[in-house]
Design a protein around this motif. Structure first.
Motif, PDB file in Angstrom:
ATOM      1  N   ASP A  43       0.877  -1.165   0.022  1.00  0.00           N
ATOM      2  CA  ASP A  43       0.160   0.144   0.066  1.00  0.00           C
ATOM      3  C   ASP A  43       0.855   1.351  -0.194  1.00  0.00           C
ATOM      4  OD1 ASP A  43      -2.440  -1.293   0.016  1.00  0.00           O
ATOM      5  OD2 ASP A  43      -2.851  -1.315   2.008  1.00  0.00           O
ATOM      6  N   GLN A  46       2.901   2.347  -5.625  1.00  0.00           N
ATOM      7  CA  GLN A  46       1.719   2.703  -6.719  1.00  0.00           C
ATOM      8  C   GLN A  46       2.076   0.869  -7.695  1.00  0.00           C
ATOM      9  OE1 GLN A  46       2.623   5.967  -9.081  1.00  0.00           O
ATOM     10  NE2 GLN A  46       1.361   7.330  -7.686  1.00  0.00           N
ATOM     11  N   ASP A  47       3.230   0.605  -7.571  1.00  0.00           N
ATOM     12  CA  ASP A  47       3.456  -0.991  -8.376  1.00  0.00           C
ATOM     13  C   ASP A  47       4.495  -1.416  -7.780  1.00  0.00           C
ATOM     14  OD1 ASP A  47       5.729   0.675  -9.169  1.00  0.00           O
ATOM     15  OD2 ASP A  47       4.902   1.080 -11.305  1.00  0.00           O
ATOM     16  N   TYR A  65      -2.880 -12.080  -3.453  1.00  0.00           N
ATOM     17  CA  TYR A  65      -2.776 -11.692  -5.015  1.00  0.00           C
ATOM     18  C   TYR A  65      -4.169 -10.743  -5.229  1.00  0.00           C
ATOM     19  CZ  TYR A  65      -2.551 -11.158 -10.067  1.00  0.00           C
ATOM     20  OH  TYR A  65      -2.282 -10.694 -11.305  1.00  0.00           O
ATOM     21  N   GLN A  66      -5.014 -11.221  -4.690  1.00  0.00           N
ATOM     22  CA  GLN A  66      -6.411 -10.494  -4.982  1.00  0.00           C
ATOM     23  C   GLN A  66      -6.580  -9.213  -4.292  1.00  0.00           C
ATOM     24  OE1 GLN A  66      -9.064 -13.736  -3.773  1.00  0.00           O
ATOM     25  NE2 GLN A  66      -8.989 -14.562  -5.887  1.00  0.00           N
ATOM     26  N   ASN A  67      -5.656  -9.008  -3.273  1.00  0.00           N
ATOM     27  CA  ASN A  67      -5.995  -7.897  -2.423  1.00  0.00           C
ATOM     28  C   ASN A  67      -5.091  -6.963  -2.687  1.00  0.00           C
ATOM     29  OD1 ASN A  67      -8.410  -8.248  -0.546  1.00  0.00           O
ATOM     30  ND2 ASN A  67      -7.353 -10.029  -0.034  1.00  0.00           N
ATOM     31  N   PRO A  69      -2.367  -3.924  -4.595  1.00  0.00           N
ATOM     32  CA  PRO A  69      -2.713  -2.758  -5.484  1.00  0.00           C
ATOM     33  C   PRO A  69      -2.910  -2.996  -6.705  1.00  0.00           C
ATOM     34  CG  PRO A  69      -1.435  -2.024  -3.659  1.00  0.00           C
ATOM     35  CD  PRO A  69      -1.494  -3.358  -3.574  1.00  0.00           C
ATOM     36  N   LYS A  70      -3.621  -2.415  -7.785  1.00  0.00           N
ATOM     37  CA  LYS A  70      -3.726  -2.770  -9.106  1.00  0.00           C
ATOM     38  C   LYS A  70      -2.697  -3.120  -9.822  1.00  0.00           C
ATOM     39  CE  LYS A  70      -6.162  -0.812 -13.060  1.00  0.00           C
ATOM     40  NZ  LYS A  70      -6.874   0.557 -13.381  1.00  0.00           N
ATOM     41  N   TYR A  71      -1.440  -2.140  -9.863  1.00  0.00           N
ATOM     42  CA  TYR A  71      -0.211  -2.521 -10.734  1.00  0.00           C
ATOM     43  C   TYR A  71       0.756  -3.252  -9.959  1.00  0.00           C
ATOM     44  CZ  TYR A  71      -2.520   1.104 -13.297  1.00  0.00           C
ATOM     45  OH  TYR A  71      -3.633   1.956 -14.003  1.00  0.00           O
ATOM     46  N   GLU A  73       2.579  -6.814  -9.401  1.00  0.00           N
ATOM     47  CA  GLU A  73       2.375  -8.511  -9.942  1.00  0.00           C
ATOM     48  C   GLU A  73       3.134  -9.336  -8.809  1.00  0.00           C
ATOM     49  OE1 GLU A  73       5.118  -8.372 -13.594  1.00  0.00           O
ATOM     50  OE2 GLU A  73       3.539  -6.735 -14.425  1.00  0.00           O
ATOM     51  N   ARG A 121       1.772   3.553 -19.267  1.00  0.00           N
ATOM     52  CA  ARG A 121       0.747   4.383 -18.438  1.00  0.00           C
ATOM     53  C   ARG A 121       1.024   5.835 -18.374  1.00  0.00           C
ATOM     54  NH1 ARG A 121       1.500   0.190 -14.328  1.00  0.00           N
ATOM     55  NH2 ARG A 121       2.364   1.746 -13.196  1.00  0.00           N
TER      56      ARG A 121
END
Length: 181
Positions: A43, A46-47, A65-67, A69-71, A73, A121
């Motif tokens: 958190d 950003q990635d 993995y499901q929780n 942040p968006k970017y 891996e 992006r």
């Protein structure tokens, strides 16, 4: 450099992977022993990449993995029996026992991929809010009426002025409206 988080239930395993990565030029942002700690660390960024084992005291890798942040891996290092035939898109898998070269090459590949995605992006134009678009349109109308410019010329004027002043187009449009209206 990419933000790499190493998360394994045994602290000595996590530190071992971190030390190996650091010795080979990678920067590791955090070492964790639970999924919650890994999420807390993720958190902050950003990635990045989470390198982890199959399960923790508080969750399994899928929940982590499901929780994320968006970017972010994930690189899962686990016995092949845990994930074979059950692979999820977006997760890179390495079987145990791990080979140093496989780990280093995989992490390098993931870092390069993450950097390409980040550049892509950043290259995309930012979406303007409806309010910003309305202010820009209103400023263009004012310039068209007062200075007898075409819509394209008014748009270029706002665009160039915003670039020269180092502000976004909506702020420039707002300044034009404050001056002329």
């Amino acid at each position: 450099m990419a933000n790499i988080i190493v998360a394994f239930p045994k602290l000595e395993d996590a530190k071992g992977i971190r030390n190996l990565l650091v010795r080979h030029g990678f920067s590791v942002s955090g070492v964790c022993t639970t999924g919650a700690q890994a999420l807390q660390e993720a958190d902050l960024f950003q990635d990045g990449i989470v390198i982890c084992g199959y399960h923790f005291r508080d969750m399994v890798y899928r929940e982590l993995y499901q929780n994320l942040p968006k970017y972010f891996e994930m690189l899962l290092i686990a016995s092949q029996r845990y994930w074979e035939g059950n692979q999820e898109e977006g997760i890179v898998y390495l079987p145990m026992p791990i080979k140093v070269n496989d780990l280093l090459n995989t992490v390098d590949m993931m870092v390069q991929s993450l950097m390409r995605k980040k550049r892509k992006r950043k290259a995309q134009p930012k979406k303007r809010s409806g309010e910003d678009r309305a202010v820009i349109e209103q400023a263009k109308r004012v310039l068209m009426e007062r200075n007898h410019l075409s819509e394209e010329e008014a748009h270029r004027y706002i665009q160039k002025t915003s670039m020269d002043d180092g502000v976004n187009m909506a702020e420039t449009a707002q300044m034009i409206l404050e001056l002329f209206v």
